[in-house]
Each structure stands twice: as C-alpha cells, then as structure tokens.
Enzyme design. Sequence first.
Site, PDB file in Angstrom:
ATOM      1  N   ARG A 191      35.369  37.595  49.802  1.00 30.89           N
ATOM      2  CA  ARG A 191      36.109  37.611  51.065  1.00 30.89           C
ATOM      3  C   ARG A 191      35.256  37.957  52.276  1.00 30.89           C
ATOM      4  O   ARG A 191      35.615  37.625  53.394  1.00 30.89           O
ATOM      5  CB  ARG A 191      37.321  38.512  50.947  1.00 30.89           C
ATOM      6  CG  ARG A 191      38.329  37.898  49.980  1.00 30.89           C
ATOM      7  CD  ARG A 191      39.656  38.582  50.076  1.00 30.89           C
ATOM      8  NE  ARG A 191      40.628  37.844  49.313  1.00 30.89           N
ATOM      9  CZ  ARG A 191      41.084  38.207  48.123  1.00 30.89           C
ATOM     10  NH1 ARG A 191      40.621  39.306  47.553  1.00 30.89           N
ATOM     11  NH2 ARG A 191      41.980  37.485  47.507  1.00 30.89           N
ATOM     12  N   GLU A 205      37.143  49.546  41.249  1.00 31.84           N
ATOM     13  CA  GLU A 205      38.357  50.312  41.031  1.00 31.84           C
ATOM     14  C   GLU A 205      38.928  50.028  39.642  1.00 31.84           C
ATOM     15  O   GLU A 205      39.546  50.873  39.021  1.00 31.84           O
ATOM     16  CB  GLU A 205      39.368  49.912  42.116  1.00 31.84           C
ATOM     17  CG  GLU A 205      40.607  50.731  42.164  1.00 31.84           C
ATOM     18  CD  GLU A 205      41.495  50.333  43.324  1.00 31.84           C
ATOM     19  OE1 GLU A 205      42.559  50.950  43.434  1.00 31.84           O
ATOM     20  OE2 GLU A 205      41.155  49.424  44.090  1.00 31.84           O
TER      21      GLU A 205
END
Length: 181
Positions: free
Chosen positions: A69, A106
Amino acid sequence: MEETREKKLERIVQRIRSFPDFPSKGILFKDICPVLKDPEALTAVIDLFEQHVRQTYPQVELIVGLDARGFLFGPLLAQRLGVGFVLIRKKGKLPGPTQSVGYTLEYGMAEAEIQEDAIDAGQKVIIIDDLLATGGTLYAACELLKKQSAEVLGCMVLIELKDLNGAERVKPSPLFSLIQY
C-alpha cells in the site's frame, strides 16, 4: 477555495472502513479502499503528505514505499515533490541483487527486501506506508535503509493504531501519521 486541513482529514476518515477479525481473529482491519475510490479523498491524502514534507523535509531526495500500500501513495507524493520513488517489497519479488531483513508482523513473520542499487549512500529518504500497527514493517524498512547508508528523515503513514505502540519500533526516525485510532 482550498479545503482546510480539518476538512481534508474529515473527508479521509469518512472513507475508512473497519473490519473486525480480518485477516485473523482479534485484528480490527482498517480498509483504505474507499479512500482510493474517492478522487477527492485520495487527493486530500496526498495534499496533506505533501504539505508535511515540504514544511518538514524540503531536503528529501527519495520517497520509499512499502509493499504494497505504500506503492499507492508513494509515487503520487514523489511526483508532486519532483523526487524519485523506490520500492521495498516482500522477499522474492524484486529482480537482481537484493538486501533483506526479517521482521514480525501483528499476525506473523515476513521478510522485506530492496534492490542493492536502489539508494545511493547518504541519500535523504522518507518512508511511506498506509498503516502502522506493531511497527514491524517500518522497522524492517529502516534497517534496510541503514544497510544502504541512506539517511532516513522520517516515516509517514495514513493510519496509526496507537494502542499497538508501533511508533516505538521506528525510533529514532520521526513518525508522521495523518489519522490515529
């Protein structure tokens, strides 16, 4: 009449969607696809990044975008600033000699890499991505750029998830986030 910073931020925030338990249970995913779909919201993002860079880092020579992104915002920002754009990708996606760094996400492990000749020693760079969670990806990017002897002026993200303390992992590089949750 140009929109104020607050109006631009409001336009962006209205387009961000949340998806609980994606890509795995316990993760609250922030979806920026509606921001990209709305030309005014996307322009607002690039306007705010550009304003920050021009005021804070006028000496920047390259924008470095993180897979994938960061590739959406980075080239637009680089073009506006009249500087180059460099990719940091997931391992195995770049041709030629590369350098890589492993890092934790994460929700897993990964490796990031950059082409060995992507950056000249001493070049002043800014790293850009869409979201900062635990800071693993930005940390890996900073480590890769150190290997290339680049000067990391700062890191920029559209969204920062404050509760996950990812900004701690990228210190001493300054972090600029447009939106914090």
